[in-house]
Design an enzyme around this catalytic site. Sequence first.
Site, short mmCIF file in Angstrom:
data_model
loop_
_atom_site.label_atom_id
_atom_site.label_comp_id
_atom_site.label_asym_id
_atom_site.label_seq_id
_atom_site.Cartn_x
_atom_site.Cartn_y
_atom_site.Cartn_z
N HIS A 158 0.84 -1.19 0.00
CA HIS A 158 0.00 0.00 0.00
C HIS A 158 0.88 1.25 0.00
O HIS A 158 2.02 1.22 0.49
CB HIS A 158 -0.89 0.03 1.24
CG HIS A 158 -2.03 -0.92 1.18
ND1 HIS A 158 -3.17 -0.75 1.92
CD2 HIS A 158 -2.23 -2.05 0.45
CE1 HIS A 158 -4.03 -1.72 1.66
NE2 HIS A 158 -3.46 -2.53 0.78
N GLU A 187 0.74 3.91 1.81
CA GLU A 187 1.12 4.33 3.16
C GLU A 187 2.30 3.51 3.68
O GLU A 187 3.25 4.04 4.25
CB GLU A 187 -0.05 4.18 4.15
CG GLU A 187 -1.27 4.97 3.79
CD GLU A 187 -2.31 4.19 3.01
OE1 GLU A 187 -3.51 4.40 3.26
OE2 GLU A 187 -1.93 3.37 2.13
N CYS A 190 -6.84 2.04 5.17
CA CYS A 190 -7.50 0.81 5.59
C CYS A 190 -7.06 0.44 7.00
O CYS A 190 -6.17 1.09 7.57
CB CYS A 190 -7.17 -0.33 4.62
SG CYS A 190 -5.45 -0.89 4.74
#
Length: 164
Positions: free
Chosen positions: A60, A62, A90
């Site tokens: 991801h 992040e 998420c």
Amino acid sequence: MNKDVMRDIHEAFMGKALKQAHVALSHQEVPIGAVVVAKDGTIIGRGYNRMETSKCQLAHAEARAIAQACKKIGDWRLNGCTIYVTLEPCLMCIGLIQLSRVEKIVYGAPSPLFGSVLSFMALPTYAKQLRIECGIREQECVTLLQSFFKRVRKDRKDRDERQS
């Protein structure tokens, strides 16, 4: 710092996250981007989605930005840092952000499917430690994602029609 100045700063850093999202798009990845900003205002980590390329859920935006930031400063603790991300994080990324001691999350578009900020903030232990700001350059973030998924659906439909 006054509210308008902070808004301008958030919009500028979200612009950097959007650039990362466009890099993801150029790699046929879901266009999500993130940057980690140190207390002094320098970007210490950048990331964009690479799940399709890496074939791994851990890629991801992040997570990639946090990994780069940790490597740059030589520590896993990102005390005082802010992460800017184009889509609401998420549950996995919220956990990573919290474990990394990031002080603030600023995100653009809400994620009705996987966004976990509200449920995470409902936990009293964490609600006091992590500051959240949302809706920064929201329409740009939403439009980028919507156009990507519209193209994906069209490509899938065209492929299915050719095969039938």
